[in-house]
Design an enzyme around this catalytic site. Structure first.
Site, PDB file in Angstrom:
ATOM      1  N   PHE A   1     -18.526  18.453  83.634  1.00  0.00           N
ATOM      2  CA  PHE A   1     -17.346  18.433  82.732  1.00  0.00           C
ATOM      3  C   PHE A   1     -17.348  20.039  82.017  1.00  0.00           C
ATOM      4  CE2 PHE A   1     -18.301  14.147  85.467  1.00  0.00           C
ATOM      5  CZ  PHE A   1     -17.855  14.317  85.663  1.00  0.00           C
TER       6      PHE A   1
ATOM      7  N   PRO B   1     -23.660  12.228  81.764  1.00  0.00           N
ATOM      8  CA  PRO B   1     -23.965  12.997  80.863  1.00  0.00           C
ATOM      9  C   PRO B   1     -22.116  14.077  80.946  1.00  0.00           C
ATOM     10  CG  PRO B   1     -25.737  12.390  82.428  1.00  0.00           C
ATOM     11  CD  PRO B   1     -24.544  11.437  82.611  1.00  0.00           C
ATOM     12  N   CYS B   2     -22.282  15.211  80.375  1.00  0.00           N
ATOM     13  CA  CYS B   2     -21.190  16.024  79.960  1.00  0.00           C
ATOM     14  C   CYS B   2     -21.360  16.698  80.632  1.00  0.00           C
ATOM     15  CB  CYS B   2     -21.012  15.606  78.088  1.00  0.00           C
ATOM     16  SG  CYS B   2     -20.767  14.821  77.294  1.00  0.00           S
ATOM     17  N   PRO B   3     -22.317  17.808  80.921  1.00  0.00           N
ATOM     18  CA  PRO B   3     -21.955  19.218  81.529  1.00  0.00           C
ATOM     19  C   PRO B   3     -21.522  19.271  82.596  1.00  0.00           C
ATOM     20  CG  PRO B   3     -24.554  18.226  80.252  1.00  0.00           C
ATOM     21  CD  PRO B   3     -23.650  17.635  80.388  1.00  0.00           C
TER      22      PRO B   3
END
Length: 432
Positions: A90, A86-88
């Protein structure tokens, strides 16, 4: 190593899956939380691996749940562990909470590699992970991989450099067993940069859009697209990103406020659409790298779901390029003339605090590093570290001292806050 096989975590709808398949990798397992994305993955993997029972390959659920899969059971069964965690945690579009975000699975993925013991690891995330804010986090990842017996490399790759008509910068981590390092090189950039009008022109013209409008759009859209974003289930339907992205699309005479069901037709008039035409889901897929029959992919679900699956994906051509570099290393067919430079230190303050047991003042840290880093800069680094690591702060002689403690990131701890957050999410899902 000739059997190139992969276990993929946080697989999404399969952008990385397709790229790795085209690079020669065979899926042993793919784990995805979203049921609709998992269905998309199942449908396409069944076509790509017709002799396999895809119901045993694609697993739906929390990748960190041992009831879904156990990394140890794939030890010796797959050469590569890959994933787009998951990206959120960073992303600069969010709060960049890092380890404090219950969605953060990067550190967990490193530990999963330790449990599974593949020959190589490939992890992808947003550009924000390259910010100074996460220097200590990146250092901890590299150091942990070293302790597990891998040499790890970070690199920032942009989709536009691999035949994809959008920017989409991504941080890529590759970790290899030592015997493969001298055979690895980051993929070479494409000699040709593709533009939006180049890849979408025939789709825009498909419904008889008037020539004068099509010509205007072709000229305006003869540029690289801004990064496609998948958006959030919390924030309504599909559109092409935040305000800044919409402004960038406006420069391409393209309306970023939502998606169209079809391309513009003969009755399309600019006075009714001053922002320009909207893209369809099929058009967005092309911009994300699903280009031509070789990259055929069928998406399940309704329009918004399909858009989010596409927008959250790792562009298949980029995944393929990195996959081919990994395949070359794992088969050891030819030594590389461009092996990545020796691991650089991402955060010397983190390394120093990690290796010293006694509490240190900022002045002592500056002295021990023997660098020109200012006290202010050292203090800023320490403040960033405190967001991802426990930090013991005391006062000695009127000065603060610091001692580094545990990494706050979720690595599978039974008492981590992530478990509570997921339990609450399941309750909310049942209620709604």
């Amino acid at each position: 190593m000739t059997d190139l096989s992969v276990v993929e975590i946080c697989a999404g709808a399969g952008g990385q899956s397709l790229g790795l398949h085209l690079a020669g990798f065979h899926h042993k397992l793919a784990v995805e939380l979203d049921p609709t994305a998992a269905q998309t993955l199942s449908v396409n993997l069944q076509r790509l691996q017709p002799d396999d029972d895809v119901s045993e390959i694609v697993k739906v659920g929390d990748v960190a749940d041992d009831d879904v899969w156990e990394p140890e059971k794939y030890a010796g069964k797959a050469t590569l562990l890959a994933g787009g965690v998951p990206c959120p945690p960073f992303s600069v579009a969010g709060k960049q909470l890092g380890s404090a975000d219950e969605r953060d699975l990067f550190a967990w993925a490193v530990e999963a590699a330790g449990r599974m013991q593949p020959e190589a690891v490939l992890l992808e995330n947003v550009r924000g992970l390259n910010d100074a804010r996460f220097a200590g986090y990146r250092q901890a990842v590299v150091d942990r991989f070293a302790a597990l017996g891998y040499t790890a490399f970070w690199e920032l790759l942009e989709a536009k450099d691999f035949g994809v008509p959008q920017l989409r910068p991504r941080m890529i981590l590759v970790a290899l067993r030592p015997q493969y390092v001298e055979y690895f090189a980051w993929p070479e950039k494409s000699a040709v940069t593709r533009t939006v009008s180049e890849v979408l022109g025939n789709l825009m013209a498909a419904n008889g859009w008037r020539d004068e409008y099509l010509a205007k759009w072709m000229t305006a859209a003869d540029k690289i697209a801004p990064t496609i974003v998948g958006g959030s289930k919390k924030h309504g339907g599909a559109d092409l990103g935040p305000t800044r992205a919409k402004r960038a699309w406006a420069e391409l005479w393209t309306d970023g406020h939502g998606l169209a069901d079809s391309a513009p037709g003969e009755d399309w008039q600019p006075e009714n659409h001053p922002r320009g035409p909207k893209l369809t889901v099929e058009m967005v897929a092309r911009i994300q790298g699903w280009l031509g029959e070789e990259y055929r992919w069928d998406f399940e679900g309704r329009k918004t779901s399909r858009y989010r699956q596409i927008g959250n994906a790792f562009p298949p051509p980029v995944a393929r390029a990195v996959g081919e570099s990994l395949a070359q290393a794992l088969t050891r067919t030819q030594k590389s003339t461009a092996v990545p430079a020796p691991r650089r230190v991402h955060d010397e303050v983190y390394r120093l605090l990690r290796d010293r047991d006694e509490p240190l003042t900022a002045e002592r840290i500056q002295q021990l590093l023997g660098s020109t880093m200012t006290i202010e800069k050292i203090t800023q680094r320490i403040e960033s570290l405190a967001r991802d690591f426990t930090l013991e702060v005391q006062s000695r002689g009127g000065r603060r001292t610091y001692r580094l403690g545990e990494w706050k990131a979720f690595r599978g701890q039974d008492d981590h806050d992530r478990h509570l957050a997921f339990a609450e999410a399941k309750i909310r899902a049942k209620v709604s």
